[in-house]
Design a protein around this motif. Structure first.
Motif, PDB file in Angstrom:
ATOM      1  N   ARG A   1       0.699  -0.949   0.556  1.00 22.72           N
ATOM      2  CA  ARG A   1       0.234   0.007   0.023  1.00 22.72           C
ATOM      3  C   ARG A   1       0.813   1.531  -0.453  1.00 22.72           C
ATOM      4  N   ALA A   2       1.561   1.262   0.983  1.00 25.20           N
ATOM      5  CA  ALA A   2       2.943   2.351   1.058  1.00 25.20           C
ATOM      6  C   ALA A   2       3.903   2.544  -0.530  1.00 25.20           C
ATOM      7  N   LYS A   3       4.158   1.467  -1.216  1.00 26.99           N
ATOM      8  CA  LYS A   3       4.851   1.374  -1.692  1.00 26.99           C
ATOM      9  C   LYS A   3       4.201   2.066  -2.994  1.00 26.99           C
ATOM     10  N   GLN A   4       2.651   1.537  -3.838  1.00 23.64           N
ATOM     11  CA  GLN A   4       1.871   2.161  -5.323  1.00 23.64           C
ATOM     12  C   GLN A   4       1.457   3.367  -4.363  1.00 23.64           C
ATOM     13  N   ALA A   5       1.543   3.845  -2.797  1.00 21.14           N
ATOM     14  CA  ALA A   5       0.848   5.269  -3.219  1.00 21.14           C
ATOM     15  C   ALA A   5       2.958   6.169  -2.924  1.00 21.14           C
ATOM     16  N   GLY A   6       3.416   5.594  -2.741  1.00 15.16           N
ATOM     17  CA  GLY A   6       4.798   6.739  -3.853  1.00 15.16           C
ATOM     18  C   GLY A   6       5.162   6.474  -5.462  1.00 15.16           C
ATOM     19  N   GLU A   7       4.345   5.294  -5.834  1.00 17.34           N
ATOM     20  CA  GLU A   7       4.153   5.504  -7.131  1.00 17.34           C
ATOM     21  C   GLU A   7       3.223   5.713  -7.813  1.00 17.34           C
ATOM     22  N   ALA A   8       2.489   6.045  -7.233  1.00 14.09           N
ATOM     23  CA  ALA A   8       1.099   7.370  -7.286  1.00 14.09           C
ATOM     24  C   ALA A   8       1.905   8.727  -7.466  1.00 14.09           C
ATOM     25  N   ALA A   9       2.330   8.335  -6.782  1.00 17.59           N
ATOM     26  CA  ALA A   9       2.895  10.295  -6.140  1.00 17.59           C
ATOM     27  C   ALA A   9       3.712  10.563  -7.816  1.00 17.59           C
TER      28      ALA A   9
END
Length: 384
Positions: A275-283
């Motif tokens: 979840r944290a990794k995907q949020a960083g990718e989206a940013a």
């Protein structure tokens, strides 16, 4: 971060949280990526200002709905894909409204009970002098949705090769609450099959369209927050609009993010880590920078260049990979045009279990004397 990016023209982000505590994961893997990408964008803007110009990495704001003049120029329209004279005697009609409230929210809402009907919100866009959309690759919408599907259309001016105005469309789903939706220009399809491919240079108008016939069964959507009278209906809609921006195109990647495929992460930590990794990718994807997101399998401290590598999309990899091979992929991606705006998984070659599909690509053996990355990435989807 601002001091760290001084003098840089590319970034490789390899940082990771030191623990699986949710706060640490959020601060490093999400907020850390956001902070660094923003600092890098600010630095590029500062450089451009010293040249009395505009950064080639700058996003273009097409519409900002919180502004006082947000509602100006937008027009509500009704239309039909087909008419049914018999059913038309009994349908409930259609209606749409567009309002900007005191809270700054611009709301496109209404209903369509007419068989074959649709409503849309349209505007002829006005860009700053000297700017055209052919310099950009992707439209980013910030919206608060209702779990329903909408269509974004663009209309083009006539050209020397094509004397007609043409319309192109791309459908996008929404979820309850605010989200950002990326729509590459390459995803737009012509309304008329005989139309040429979309040329963003010719785009002059944007339209949001709601069509009841495109809605999925309510069983496939999250729980609705609509009034009870509208529950389980495909005919009513409410879309809150925040902004529309265009992300620039380019030849090479600006920011390489070493993320995580999830393979090898303990089950009890997997969900919150991803979840944290995907949020960083989206940013990073929404920053306007050219990006390459690499999701390696479990990392091994061993020599690189010894085994063939698999490059894939779709969260199917299971094998590990050496840190040296990941480093080589990062270095080669820095100046490789095929790596721009792509996310992919990479690991050692493996054999699939019987009955299960294997990766779609031929594995490539790392070799310093050749560029194995170009053929490996050329077949992968862009803007992922």
């Amino acid at each position: 971060m601002k001091e760290a990016v001084e003098g840089c023209n590319k970034i490789v982000f390899c940082a990771g949280a030191r623990s699986s505590i949710t706060g640490d994961l959020s601060r490093v893997d999400h907020q850390g990526v956001y902070n660094l990408s923003k600092a890098f964008q600010d630095y590029n803007h500062k450089l451009a200002q010293t040249r009395a110009g505009r950064s080639s990495k700058s996003k273009l704001t097409i519409a900002k709905f919180s502004q006082a003049t947000a509602s100006e120029g937008w027009e509500l329209r009704e239309g039909f894909y087909f008419t049914d004279d018999v059913a038309g005697k009994y349908d409930g009609g259609m209606d749409a409204q567009f309002e900007v409230g005191e809270d700054g929210n611009a709301v496109f809402t209404g209903y369509v009970f007419t068989r074959g009907g649709y409503v849309e919100l349209a505007k002829r866009i006005s860009l700053p002098p000297g700017l055209t959309l052919d310099r950009y690759e992707v439209l980013v919408l910030s919206v608060c949705g209702d779990g329903k599907s909408y269509t974004l259309l663009v209309e083009t001016d006539p050209s020397e090769d094509d004397p007609k105005c043409r319309q192109y469309f791309s459908r996008f789903p929404t979820r309850l609450g605010y989200s950002r939706v990326r729509i590459p220009f390459s995803s737009f399809r012509p309304m008329d099959p005989e139309s040429p491919p979309l040329d963003p240079f010719l785009v002059h108008s944007l339209m949001f369209r709601f069509e009841p016939r495109r809605q999925k069964s309510s069983a496939n959507r999250p729980a609705s927050t609509l009034p009870p009278a509208q529950e389980n209906q495909h005919n009513s809609f409410r879309l809150v609009l925040d902004y529309i921006k265009a992300l620039p195109g380019g030849q090479e990647t600006d920011f390489i993010l070493v993320s995580c495929s999830g393979a090898g992460v303990p089950n009890e930590m997997r969900e919150k880590v991803l979840r944290a990794k995907q949020a960083g990718e989206a940013a990073l994807r929404n920053s306007g920078l050219g990006y390459t997101i690499i999701r390696p399998g479990p990392l091994q401290e061993e020599a690189g260049g010894q085994k063939a590598l698999v490059f894939d999309q779709g969260d199917r990899i299971t094998q590990s990979i050496s840190c040296a091979d990941v480093a080589d992929v990062c270095v080669k991606a820095l100046h490789n045009p095929t790596a721009r705006n792509k996310s992919f998984d990479v690991c050692y070659e493996y054999t699939a279990e019987e009955g299960l599909g294997l990766y779609e690509l031929v594995a490539h053996l790392p070799d310093k004397s050749n560029n194995y990355l170009t053929p490996a990435l050329a077949v992968l989807e862009t803007n992922t």
